[in-house]
Design a protein around this motif. Structure first.
Motif, PDB file in Angstrom:
ATOM      1  N   ARG A  16       3.761 -11.714  -1.670  1.00 31.79           N
ATOM      2  CA  ARG A  16       3.471 -10.686  -0.661  1.00 31.79           C
ATOM      3  C   ARG A  16       2.334  -9.823  -1.186  1.00 31.79           C
ATOM      4  O   ARG A  16       2.386  -9.324  -2.307  1.00 31.79           O
ATOM      5  CB  ARG A  16       4.720  -9.850  -0.413  1.00 31.79           C
ATOM      6  N   GLU A  19      -2.084  -4.434   1.254  1.00 30.85           N
ATOM      7  CA  GLU A  19      -3.404  -3.815   1.120  1.00 30.85           C
ATOM      8  C   GLU A  19      -3.304  -2.350   1.522  1.00 30.85           C
ATOM      9  O   GLU A  19      -2.767  -2.025   2.581  1.00 30.85           O
ATOM     10  CB  GLU A  19      -4.419  -4.518   2.011  1.00 30.85           C
ATOM     11  N   SER A  21      -5.331   1.393   2.255  1.00 28.79           N
ATOM     12  CA  SER A  21      -6.633   1.870   2.734  1.00 28.79           C
ATOM     13  C   SER A  21      -7.246   2.881   1.760  1.00 28.79           C
ATOM     14  O   SER A  21      -8.410   3.242   1.899  1.00 28.79           O
ATOM     15  CB  SER A  21      -6.496   2.495   4.125  1.00 28.79           C
ATOM     16  N   ALA A  33      -2.263  -0.930   4.969  1.00 29.24           N
ATOM     17  CA  ALA A  33      -3.300  -1.254   5.947  1.00 29.24           C
ATOM     18  C   ALA A  33      -3.081  -2.671   6.469  1.00 29.24           C
ATOM     19  O   ALA A  33      -3.373  -2.969   7.628  1.00 29.24           O
ATOM     20  CB  ALA A  33      -4.680  -1.123   5.310  1.00 29.24           C
ATOM     21  N   ALA A  34      -2.552  -3.546   5.618  1.00 29.49           N
ATOM     22  CA  ALA A  34      -2.271  -4.937   5.999  1.00 29.49           C
ATOM     23  C   ALA A  34      -1.258  -5.513   5.013  1.00 29.49           C
ATOM     24  O   ALA A  34      -1.190  -5.088   3.862  1.00 29.49           O
ATOM     25  CB  ALA A  34      -3.542  -5.775   5.997  1.00 29.49           C
ATOM     26  N   VAL A  35      -0.491  -6.486   5.491  1.00 32.33           N
ATOM     27  CA  VAL A  35       0.475  -7.177   4.643  1.00 32.33           C
ATOM     28  C   VAL A  35       0.375  -8.664   4.955  1.00 32.33           C
ATOM     29  O   VAL A  35       0.368  -9.060   6.123  1.00 32.33           O
ATOM     30  CB  VAL A  35       1.923  -6.687   4.896  1.00 32.33           C
ATOM     31  N   THR A  36       0.263  -9.479   3.914  1.00 33.30           N
ATOM     32  CA  THR A  36       0.298 -10.927   4.082  1.00 33.30           C
ATOM     33  C   THR A  36       1.405 -11.489   3.199  1.00 33.30           C
ATOM     34  O   THR A  36       1.770 -10.889   2.185  1.00 33.30           O
ATOM     35  CB  THR A  36      -1.041 -11.593   3.706  1.00 33.30           C
TER      36      THR A  36
END
Length: 188
Positions: A16, A19, A21, A33-36
């Motif tokens: 996981r 990210e 900001s 800001a984002a999660v993958t």
């Protein structure tokens, strides 16, 4: 196409990435800001890169959960040979927190303990998978338990031939051991 490379991931993970900001503020609440998220572990990652380069690869792992299996099936999909973890157990989660300047902080779980029975099944699966392969790659961290079960994977020792039977795997394991790992709890 025949399998060229079989990879073995003793301790699969869900990787996981969070990210931010702005810079990571220790002790503060921050929004991502984002999660993958993707199925991971060194062996699976190696197989994914090989497949992307046009090489035929298969990933073998002892046991995985449904989330791992679902993510491993996403493009680029890697053929996976693994038993299912018992209900209520899951693979480890490795979390990377990235800041805008590229600074990355990683927090990795240990993973579920590998039982003697699961280690034996994994050895059989690996022996079957490498039968026609040119190379076998055993890489990544070990889950809790393998040293007690007798399972030994040793990254960084390439072999020109893949083991082709359980007895060959036992012989492979009996070769000189890996250098010692840093002590648990050591600081950065």
């Amino acid at each position: 196409m025949d399998t060229e490379v079989v990879t073995f991931t003793a301790n699969p993970s869900l990787d996981r990435t969070i990210e931010l900001s702005g810079p990571l503020c220790i002790g503060a609440v921050q929004r991502a800001a984002a999660v993958t998220e993707q199925a991971g572990g060194k062996g699976l990652n190696v197989a994914r890169v090989l497949m992307g380069a046009g090489r035929a690869a298969v990933a073998v792992a002892p046991e995985v959960d449904a989330s791992f299996r679902r993510l491993a099936a996403l493009a680029p999909a890697v053929p996976l040979v693994a038993d299912d973890l018992p209900t209520g157990r899951r693979v480890r989660i490795n979390t990377a927190i990235t800041e805008p300047d590229g600074t990355t902080t990683k927090v990795n779980e240990s993973g579920p303990a590998l039982t003697t029975a699961a280690a034996a099944r994994a050895e059989e699966s690996l022996a079957g998978a490498v039968a026609g392969a040119r190379w076998a790659v055993l890489s990544g961290s070990l889950p809790p338990g393998p040293r007690r079960t007798g399972m030994r994977t040793c990254p960084g020792r390439p072999r020109p031939r893949a083991p082709s039977s359980p007895s060959t795997l036992r012989e492979h394991r009996s070769r000189p051991s890996c250098p010692p790992s840093p002590p648990r709890g050591s600081t950065c």
